[in-house]
Design a protein around this motif. Structure first.
Motif, PDB file in Angstrom:
ATOM      1  N   SER A 140       0.843  -1.219   0.000  1.00 14.40           N
ATOM      2  CA  SER A 140       0.000   0.000   0.000  1.00 14.40           C
ATOM      3  C   SER A 140       0.861   1.245   0.000  1.00 14.40           C
ATOM      4  O   SER A 140       0.594   2.209  -0.730  1.00 14.40           O
ATOM      5  CB  SER A 140      -0.897   0.009   1.248  1.00 14.40           C
ATOM      6  OG  SER A 140      -1.742  -1.107   1.230  1.00 14.40           O
TER       7      SER A 140
ATOM      8  N   GLU B 139      -7.232  -2.935  -3.698  1.00  7.60           N
ATOM      9  CA  GLU B 139      -6.322  -3.636  -2.787  1.00  7.60           C
ATOM     10  C   GLU B 139      -6.921  -4.968  -2.332  1.00  7.60           C
ATOM     11  O   GLU B 139      -8.139  -5.162  -2.366  1.00  7.60           O
ATOM     12  CB  GLU B 139      -6.053  -2.750  -1.564  1.00  7.60           C
ATOM     13  CG  GLU B 139      -5.328  -1.456  -1.942  1.00  7.60           C
ATOM     14  CD  GLU B 139      -4.398  -0.994  -0.848  1.00  7.60           C
ATOM     15  OE1 GLU B 139      -4.713   0.008  -0.203  1.00  7.60           O
ATOM     16  OE2 GLU B 139      -3.360  -1.645  -0.635  1.00  7.60           O
TER      17      GLU B 139
ATOM     18  N   LYS C 159      -1.842  -1.918   5.961  1.00  7.87           N
ATOM     19  CA  LYS C 159      -3.135  -1.241   5.953  1.00  7.87           C
ATOM     20  C   LYS C 159      -3.434  -0.799   4.532  1.00  7.87           C
ATOM     21  O   LYS C 159      -2.562  -0.756   3.672  1.00  7.87           O
ATOM     22  CB  LYS C 159      -3.113  -0.046   6.898  1.00  7.87           C
ATOM     23  CG  LYS C 159      -1.862   0.783   6.833  1.00  7.87           C
ATOM     24  CD  LYS C 159      -1.836   1.761   7.982  1.00  7.87           C
ATOM     25  CE  LYS C 159      -0.657   2.698   7.857  1.00  7.87           C
ATOM     26  NZ  LYS C 159       0.650   2.036   7.856  1.00  7.87           N
ATOM     27  N   ARG C 160      -4.712  -0.430   4.298  1.00  6.69           N
ATOM     28  CA  ARG C 160      -5.091   0.046   2.967  1.00  6.69           C
ATOM     29  C   ARG C 160      -4.449   1.398   2.749  1.00  6.69           C
ATOM     30  O   ARG C 160      -4.155   2.135   3.693  1.00  6.69           O
ATOM     31  CB  ARG C 160      -6.616   0.200   2.864  1.00  6.69           C
ATOM     32  CG  ARG C 160      -7.383  -1.074   2.772  1.00  6.69           C
ATOM     33  CD  ARG C 160      -8.852  -0.742   2.652  1.00  6.69           C
ATOM     34  NE  ARG C 160      -9.117   0.019   1.423  1.00  6.69           N
ATOM     35  CZ  ARG C 160      -9.353  -0.568   0.240  1.00  6.69           C
ATOM     36  NH1 ARG C 160      -9.342  -1.870   0.153  1.00  6.69           N
ATOM     37  NH2 ARG C 160      -9.594   0.137  -0.827  1.00  6.69           N
TER      38      ARG C 160
END
Ligand SMILES: Nc1ncnc2c1ncn2[C@@H]1O[C@H](COP(=O)(O)OP(=O)(O)OP(=O)(O)O)[C@@H](O)[C@H]1O
Ligand SMILES: [Mg+2]
Length: 492
Positions: free
Chosen positions: A243, A287, A427-428
């Protein structure tokens, strides 16, 4: 005797010339001399003048005036001129140079000398007419002007693109805010850049040149009859920097980011509609695609996804787009989804090895060498590994004492062994790339019972929670993201 005189002269002349040149440059007299030379040159040539007014005859903005203003104020001669105004730009770090009223600035293009005057006429009633007056020798006009104006367009476009504040777009659900359209945007503030990313040097240079080549290939793609787009797949275990790497790509290209939340897409046509509402020069991101497919968390069909990646809509929704998909593994993905055109570049993000550990130590602790490094290297060579997120976390927590940080990494590696347990989850992109906290729905009733977020059947709530969690973590750690990657980049 005369030979001696000649030799003496041959030695004397260059010394004399060097001395004159040194005095001219040292005392900046060279600028005065140039001015005189230009003055004489101007008197022996006929010139033509072209005026670029700020407003056109209907009182509307003249777009070309804006371009000329961007271009002229970016000329190196503005910096060298004996007077310049300084203003702050949109970004806090930007300083903008600006010509003073009626200031003359010289430019040179294809060997021709061109000068611009920043004409400003102020009247008593407060009216102020602004224009740029271009002066060029009549003999150069036909040869120079067409390519010169093209040059002004290119340079002004580039300046505008660099100054633009990037945005992160997140899609609404089909029923939310139908009037405002499907995308909500916030300033894109992800700190990662390709230069700050701890990354295998070859891989970084490959990716950089691939991206740079892409941005200059509009004619090439159109000549091939293909949409000017390129699709990347970033895959690897959780916490390996996928990410953050997307954030680095966006900052490198100066592209907006559209983070597609498939759990908020109702069906194939809704997905197409979302794609049609994206703009050029942007990254379109999906994602954890493998998890969404394998856990059946999406409402679009598989063929709808394939068409999203490389269908006809893709070719008609604007140009210069890069699609980026992230996965933890490609294993259970239908190869039809990974064929060239759908995925053009595969980049593997591995767990840490000693080289990436060193990059992390340099980025997180500012340590390039340390007496504990040999011990760390030995543990890595024994096959132990961890995710960069987990190692980064340990370093960050102990950043005040590099030795303590490295000892904590050694202990963790020894206890982790070769499974590479993921202590630090990733995490995104949206989790850490947008400044204001995104509205986050109250946890579902079941969640209240379990005292936490019910991760199973309320994906939106889980995602919002993760976004919020990521944001809170972002606030607490405030360290630029950095990576390390396997030098595996498969380009198709
Ligand atoms: N190679 C790395 N070097 C330094 N820090 C890293 C690296 N990889 C990850 N990190 C750190 O770990 C955090 C998580 O990384 P990121 O969210 O990019 O992982 P991810 O691969 O997207 O994980 P996931 O697959 O779970 O989404 C980043 O904010 C960064 O600070
Ligand atoms: Mg991620």
């Amino acid at each position: 005797m005369w030979v001696v005189n000649i030799l003496f002269l041959l030695f004397l002349v260059p010394c004399f010339l060097f001395l004159v040149r040194f005095i001219l440059y040292r005392t900046a007299l060279i600028f005065v001399l140039r001015k005189w030379a230009n003055w004489v040159d101007d008197r022996i040539h006929v010139h033509q003048y072209l005026k670029v007014a700020e407003l056109n005859e209907n009182g509307q903005d003249n777009q070309f005036y804006r371009r000329v203003s961007l271009y002229v104020n970016s000329l190196p001669s503005v910096e060298d001129s004996n007077f310049t105004n300084l203003f702050s730009g949109k970004k806090s770090t930007d300083i903008i140079l600006s010509l003073d009223d009626n200031q003359v600035i010289e430019d040179e293009f294809l060997g021709a000398r061109i000068s611009w005057v920043n004409k400003v006429e102020r009247f008593n009633n407060g009216v102020c007419n602004r224009s740029f007056l271009l002066r060029i020798k009549k003999k150069d006009k036909r040869r120079i002007l067409p390519p010169y104006f093209q040059h002004i367009h290119t340079v002004s476009d580039d300046i505008e693109q660099r100054r633009r504040e990037l945005k992160l777009f997140i899609n609404n659900g089909p029923s939310e805010n139908p009037i405002k359209g499907r995308w909500r945007s916030v300033p894109f503030t992800h700190p990662a850049t390709l230069d700050t990313i701890a990354m295998d040097t070859d891989l970084k240079n490959k990716v950089k040149s691939d991206l740079e080549t892409f941005t200059k290939s509009q004619n090439y793609y159109h000549k091939m009859g293909r949409a000017w787009k390129r699709n990347y797949l970033l895959y690897g275990p959780s916490g390996t920097g996928k990410s953050s790497f997307i954030g680095a790509m966006a900052n490198f290209l100066n592209y907006d980011v559209y983070d597609v939340d498939l759990s908020r897409v109702s069906d194939d046509s809704d997905l197409k509609l979302l794609l049609l509402q994206t703009t050029s020069r942007s990254l379109i991101v999906i994602e954890d695609l493998d998890r969404l497919i394998n856990e059946k968390l999406i409402t679009t069909s598989f063929s709808g996804l394939l068409n999203f990646m490389d269908g006809i809509v893709n070719s008609c929704c604007g140009d210069e787009k890069i699609m980026v998909f992230t996965m933890n593994s490609k294993e259970h993905i239908d190869p039809v989804m990974l064929r060239p055109g759908r995925i053009d570049v595969h980049i593997h993000f591995p767990l840490c090895d000693f080289n990436s550990f060193r990059s992390l130590a340099n980025n997180y602790l500012g340590v390039k060498e340390h007496k504990l490094f040999p011990q760390v290297e030995e543990i890595f060579q024994s096959g132990a590994t961890m995710s960069p997120a987990a190692i980064g976390e340990l370093m960050m927590v102990n950043r005040s004492s590099p030795s303590r940080a490295l000892k904590s990494v050694i202990t963790a590696l020894q206890s982790n062994g070769t499974e590479g347990k993921i202590a630090g989850r990733g995490k995104r992109l949206s989790d850490s790339a947008s400044s204001p906290a995104l509205p986050f729905p109250s946890p579902s009733p079941q969640a209240e019972e379990t005292g936490g977020v019910n991760w199973k059947d309320s994906v939106p709530v889980a995602k919002e929670f993760r976004k919020l969690y990521g944001l809170l973590r972002m606030k607490s750690c405030k360290k630029p993201d950095s990576f390390d990657h396997d030098s595996e980049m498969i380009e198709r």
